[in-house]
Design an enzyme around this catalytic site. Structure first.
Site, PDB file in Angstrom:
ATOM      1  NE  ARG A 108       8.183   5.840  -7.673  1.00 38.20           N
ATOM      2  CZ  ARG A 108       7.210   5.088  -7.173  1.00 38.20           C
ATOM      3  NH1 ARG A 108       6.594   4.209  -7.932  1.00 38.20           N
ATOM      4  NH2 ARG A 108       6.839   5.221  -5.921  1.00 38.20           N
ATOM      5  CG  HIS A 160      -1.952  -1.093   1.168  1.00 41.53           C
ATOM      6  ND1 HIS A 160      -1.667  -2.339   1.656  1.00 41.53           N
ATOM      7  CD2 HIS A 160      -3.210  -1.151   0.696  1.00 41.53           C
ATOM      8  CE1 HIS A 160      -2.721  -3.119   1.501  1.00 41.53           C
ATOM      9  NE2 HIS A 160      -3.668  -2.428   0.913  1.00 41.53           N
TER      10      HIS A 160
END
Length: 163
Positions: A95, A60
């Site tokens: 990323r 999360h």
């Protein structure tokens, strides 16, 4: 919450979903249930046993338990205990294109890209999100080429150095 209840253990944790709640949803839905937030192989095994159709390996974004195991490490451990073709999505830490390659090599079926998409959205709206996806796709394709993999199916954990 009464004054004698701890706000976490006797409050919030009492209303958190439990396995029985997930089983209820599976039993009362015609849709496949995908469970998010799984980091432990035993939880993954339990999810498969009760009929979950896919998992999102995620901490999360670190907001629930800071310094927990990284989703990438958890992914490899979970992949070892679920059926070979069981859908595993990786959420967290994507990323660049090399991150996508690593996730696929360690067993992910796909990756989720929340934060990069939000960055693109904040800078240039929908076009910014499209540009972020284009950059990630190009970086991933370059990584594939440099690793000598012509297709996604060729990517496997042999391309990842592990002790």
């Amino acid at each position: 919450i009464s004054e004698h209840q701890h706000p976490v253990f006797n409050g919030l944790m009492q209303i958190a979903p439990k396995w029985a709640d997930i089983e209820f949803i599976i039993a009362h839905s015609h849709l496949p249930v995908i469970l998010k937030g799984v980091l432990h192989p035993l939880d993954a095994k339990k999810a498969v046993e009760i009929g979950v159709k896919g998992l999102i390996v995620s901490n999360h974004g670190g907001r629930v338990l800071n310094t927990s195991i990284s989703p990438l490490i958890a992914l490899a451990k979970i992949k070892a205990v679920v059926p070979h073709d069981f859908p595993l999505l990786l959420d967290g830490g994507i990323r660049r294109g090399t991150d996508i390659f690593k996730a696929l090599a360690l067993g992910a079926s796909a990756v989720l890209i929340g934060r990069p998409a939000i960055y693109g959205l904040s800078v240039a709206g929908a076009l910014g999100v499209a540009h972020v996806i284009k950059i990630l796709k190009e970086e991933f394709e370059i990584t594939m080429a440099l690793m000598g993999t012509a297709t996604v199916k060729e990517i496997n954990q042999e391309y990842i150095f592990q002790d």
